[in-house]
Design a protein around this motif. Structure first.
Motif, PDB file in Angstrom:
ATOM      1  N   UNK A  74      -5.561  -0.368  -6.999  1.00  0.00           N
ATOM      2  CA  UNK A  74      -5.487  -0.868  -5.623  1.00  0.00           C
ATOM      3  C   UNK A  74      -6.018  -2.288  -5.496  1.00  0.00           C
ATOM      4  N   UNK A  75      -7.001  -2.624  -6.317  1.00  0.00           N
ATOM      5  CA  UNK A  75      -7.483  -4.018  -6.321  1.00  0.00           C
ATOM      6  C   UNK A  75      -6.362  -4.939  -6.782  1.00  0.00           C
ATOM      7  N   UNK A 115       0.991   3.779  -3.079  1.00  0.00           N
ATOM      8  CA  UNK A 115       0.566   5.137  -2.721  1.00  0.00           C
ATOM      9  C   UNK A 115       1.666   6.149  -3.079  1.00  0.00           C
ATOM     10  N   UNK A 166     -12.284   8.175  -4.817  1.00  0.00           N
ATOM     11  CA  UNK A 166     -11.171   7.808  -5.692  1.00  0.00           C
ATOM     12  C   UNK A 166     -11.704   7.624  -7.109  1.00  0.00           C
ATOM     13  N   UNK A 220      -3.197  -4.392  -6.658  1.00  0.00           N
ATOM     14  CA  UNK A 220      -2.177  -4.444  -5.607  1.00  0.00           C
ATOM     15  C   UNK A 220      -2.530  -5.493  -4.554  1.00  0.00           C
ATOM     16  N   UNK A 221      -3.779  -5.453  -4.141  1.00  0.00           N
ATOM     17  CA  UNK A 221      -4.232  -6.385  -3.110  1.00  0.00           C
ATOM     18  C   UNK A 221      -4.141  -7.830  -3.606  1.00  0.00           C
ATOM     19  N   UNK A 222      -4.564  -8.018  -4.846  1.00  0.00           N
ATOM     20  CA  UNK A 222      -4.530  -9.358  -5.438  1.00  0.00           C
ATOM     21  C   UNK A 222      -3.089  -9.885  -5.495  1.00  0.00           C
ATOM     22  N   UNK A 276      -8.074   4.277 -10.037  1.00  0.00           N
ATOM     23  CA  UNK A 276      -7.305   4.044  -8.816  1.00  0.00           C
ATOM     24  C   UNK A 276      -7.833   2.805  -8.097  1.00  0.00           C
ATOM     25  N   UNK A 291       0.848  -1.197   0.000  1.00  0.00           N
ATOM     26  CA  UNK A 291       0.000   0.000   0.000  1.00  0.00           C
ATOM     27  C   UNK A 291       0.885   1.249   0.000  1.00  0.00           C
TER      28      UNK A 291
END
Lengths: 467, 342
Positions: free
Chosen positions: B175-176, B137, B167, B178-180, B171, B133
């Protein structure tokens, strides 16, 4: 005059019987619809030849484990061949045999059907899954010869478990092949085995009735298992519940109609395992039953185009589900092999040898089913090539070598090595392939199960918040 | 879709403990804010209440835009999510890759006590998630193309817990992903090396560390309640006040405090800024024309225009550079030809 009256009476009885028979939940009995038939037969369902072949296969599997390391090779091979090629003599049933609490009616083949064999109904196209560039049938002969020479059906050097290989391969190369590539395929055409003619001269059933029954027989279901919970079907096949099997209550299980054989057994086995989200057994049984009812309703006339297309739709359901069951088996045993390797990594000495034996058994089932899948109607093309590459000709053995081919003398060549981890990766890929290509749902022994469960638990979307 | 389903579709996050705006966390945030204002800031009950439920903040043009974005983005997410790569796909690929490396021993640490495995997994997942994150970011601020998108979030002039949803959908996609990727890396690695004992310590189905992050006022980061921690703790955890500094319009606060839960990353990479007791911090972007922060159309389309502009400038630069090279090569050729002739 008397004869005429008799014929009318027979017709009335037949119609009355057909009324009650149509209500029957099981597969049969179904009345005679053949026009012009004047005999006294009342039931047209007949597939004892297929039952005999299932019994031959099960007996052959038992024999495959009887080798003593070479001493009885010639005798054993001859005995196995008598079951594979058939015999004029009445052969004893080696399996399935009565046991405490489960009495089987028949003890010899002729009590079921005469003159039957496996070899005449065996897939004989190319079988690139096995070394030596042999035809499907020659692979079976090769396996039989090897089994006869082995010690209790097992060859530790190559990791081959002959009983499993022969049995599972035959389930496909005989039963699956005959059903989906013959009886549910060309014999459903308008020209072949029409419904307005007897299947062959002198019989009381029509061409289409018997073709359909033969396919049903190869599937190996008990005639009365309609709507059964898969656990019950499983219990019959595993000889655990005579009460469920013995439909007519005569205290014996009649192999001809009350027992469950391999292909159907596996459908039930997957319905009751893994995700428990499938219904292969009843879907297939319903399709067989509905198809048979459709043929019976044609009342001895040739099937119309629309009737035949409906029948073909039932056949497609059967074929699709049958293939999925085989894919589920490949999936399951790839998972078993994966887990077995994990176990073996931590063992040594006798424990390791014992675990290796189990691993070889599971591999034999995996390979046998993979070969079964390749003996159906459809050419699996690139999928088959990839599947054979991933599974290989043989399992990775204790010294990491594995069978890579066959020399001109028919000996297995083991000139390469592979790490167990690599082989595990192949197993995962096989499972992935079964999901991607055949949409298997039961997924017993899913090697990626933990991964999926953790992923579900975490729900990545919830962590997607930004700041 | 019936009425109840529509309400559920839009408001499900408020009843999902995995989400920051879960009602329980919001209530806890109000409690924390009250305690802070009453006992630390020594404010009266009335002014505490007024400050927490300040109509000018909760119903400002900027806040209303947050609410609208919250609803519209929900629809975007519904359509975009299925198109993104699934976590199982990534996890599977990595799990398979681990098998193919001969020097990696599967289940190598499987004999570790289960409680330790679970604790390690819970912590690792949280830390890796938090670190990625921070990284993403930081990129959102440093890379012009991404800043064009992230500006939408920073355009908020007033902040409420719903500002977390302010957002741009692009974005949301980043971020999805990134999480995955973060979870897709940790899960298979743990399963491979630690075996199937791998699990997560949870409270109400949520990673226990994530639960504490939310239960201790993560919602106040986007608010006007400037709860600060002790200096030493602000080196480890980002306080609400520190995140408000991140949103500050003041120049000395630019590109500070990118961290989500942990401040360690900012500390290590030199972007840490501790909270200050210098009075009111103003939020927003000084480059944004006034009123734009409330216009939904601008919030969705401006980033697209800006990205197009950036790409156009980039392409022009690229083409002119290519032409320069080509002419240079041509000149070199001509010189060579002349030499050969002479």
């Amino acid at each position: 005059m008397i004869m005429k009256k008799l014929k009318v009476t027979t017709a009335i009885i037949a119609v009355a019987l057909s009324g009650t028979m149509a209500l029957s939940d099981g597969y049969g009995p179904f009345p005679v619809t053949l026009k012009g038939y004047s005999g006294d037969k009342t039931n047209t369902v007949s597939y004892s030849g297929q039952i005999a072949r299932h019994v031959l296969e099960q007996s052959l599997k038992k024999l495959a484990g009887k080798g003593n390391g070479g001493g009885n090779a010639a005798d054993l091979e001859a005995q196995m061949l008598s079951y594979f090629n058939g015999s004029d003599d009445d052969l004893p049933i080696i399996a399935p045999k009565s046991k405490d609490g489960f009495k089987i009616k028949q003890t010899s083949l002729h009590q079921i059907s005469k003159g039957k064999n496996i070899s005449g109904k065996f897939y004989d196209g190319a079988m690139p899954a096995w070394p030596g560039n042999m035809s499907g049938k020659d692979v079976a002969y090769n396996m039989i010869a090897m089994a006869a020479k082995s010690n209790k059906g097992f060859d530790a050097d190559t990791g081959y478990d002959w009983a499993q290989l022969i049995s599972k391969y035959t389930m496909g190369a005989m039963a699956y092949n005959q059903a989906v590539d013959n009886y549910l395929d060309e014999k459903l055409s308008a020209e072949k085995k029409p419904n307005n003619k007897p299947y062959k001269d002198g019989v009381h059933y029509t061409g289409k009735e018997h073709s359909w029954d033969e396919a049903f027989g190869y599937w190996g279901a008990a005639a009365h298992q309609h709507g059964f919970n898969p656990n019950k079907v499983y219990e019959i096949a595993k000889m655990k519940n005579q009460g469920v099997a013995d439909k007519n209550g005569d205290g014996m299980v009649d192999l001809k109609s009350e027992y469950v054989f391999g292909p159907c057994y596996y459908a039930a086995a997957f319905d009751r395992s893994g995700t428990k989200s499938t219904n292969y057994t009843n879907t297939m049984f319903d399709a067989f039953l509905d198809g048979r009812k459709l043929i019976t309703a044609a009342a001895g006339d040739a099937l119309s185009d629309s009737e035949r297309s409906q029948l073909k739709a039932y056949a497609a359901t059967i074929e699709e589900n049958w293939e999925k069951v085989l894919a589920e088996a490949v999936f399951k045993y790839a998972g078993s092999v994966y887990k077995d390797i994990n176990k073996m990594k931590d063992l040594s000495g006798d424990d390791l040898n014992k675990a290796y034996r189990t691993y070889a058994k599971h591999w034999g089932e995996l390979k046998g089913f993979a070969m079964a899948m390749q003996s159906g109607k459809s050419n699996l093309g690139a999928t088959a090539t990839k599947m054979n590459e991933l599974i290989g000709f043989g399992p990775v053995t204790l010294n990491n070598s594995y069978v890579t081919g066959m020399d001109s003398n028919g000996n297995f060549v083991m000139d390469r090595k592979k790490s167990w981890s690599d082989y595990q990766l192949h197993m995962l890929k096989i499972q992935q392939m079964m999901v991607d290509q055949f949409s298997v749902k039961a997924r017993a022994n899913d090697g990626l199960n933990d991964l999926q469960a953790l992923t579900d638990k975490l729900d990545s979307a919830s962590s997607a918040e930004t700041d | 879709m019936d009425d109840i389903n529509i309400i559920e579709f839009f408001l499900s996050d408020f009843i999902n403990p995995k989400k920051r705006v879960f009602t329980g966390y919001l209530i806890l945030s109000v409690v924390l804010a009250s305690l802070w204002l009453l006992f630390v800031k020594r404010q009266s009950l009335q002014s505490t209440f007024k400050k927490i439920f300040d109509r000018k903040i909760l119903w400002s043009g900027s806040a209303k835009a947050d609410y609208k974005l919250f609803l519209v983005n929900r629809v975007f997410t519904f359509f975009i999510s299925p198109l993104l790569i699934s976590q199982v796909a990534i996890s599977t690929a990595i799990y398979m890759f681990l098998h193919s490396v001969d020097s990696f021993n599967q289940n190598f640490f499987a004999s570790t006590p289960t409680s330790i495995i679970i604790a390690l997994f819970t912590i690792t997942l949280f830390v890796v998630d938090d670190f990625t994150k921070y990284i993403v970011h930081r990129w959102m601020h440093k890379i012009p193309l991404l800043w064009a998108i992230h500006k939408v979030h920073h355009s908020a002039k007033t902040m409420t817990p719903i500002t977390v949803y302010r957002v741009h959908p692009l974005e949301g996609v980043l971020f999805s992903l990134r999480s995955v990727f973060a979870q897709g890396l940790v899960i298979p690695s743990f399963l491979f090396f630690f075996g199937n004992a791998v699990d997560l310590y949870t409270i109400v189905g949520v990673n226990i560390l994530v639960f504490f992050f939310h239960a201790t006022g993560s919602n106040l980061r986007h608010s006007h309640i400037d709860i600060a921690y002790w200096k030493w703790l602000e080196h480890i955890l980002i306080s609400p006040s520190q995140h408000q500094v991140h949103h500050s319009i003041a120049e000395e606060h630019y590109d500070k405090n990118f961290g989500a839960a942990l401040a360690i990353w900012d500390w290590v990479f030199g972007s840490l800024h501790l909270s200050e007791n210098k009075g009111k911090v103003f939020f927003g972007l000084d480059t944004y024309e006034s009123g734009k922060e409330s216009r939904i159309k601008d919030l969705y389309l401006e980033p697209i225009y800006e990205i197009a502009k950036i790409l156009k400038t980039f392409c022009i630069k690229l083409v002119s550079r290519l032409l320069n090279w080509l002419s240079l090569i041509r000149d070199l050729f001509l010189v060579q030809i002349k030499k050969n002739k002479s």
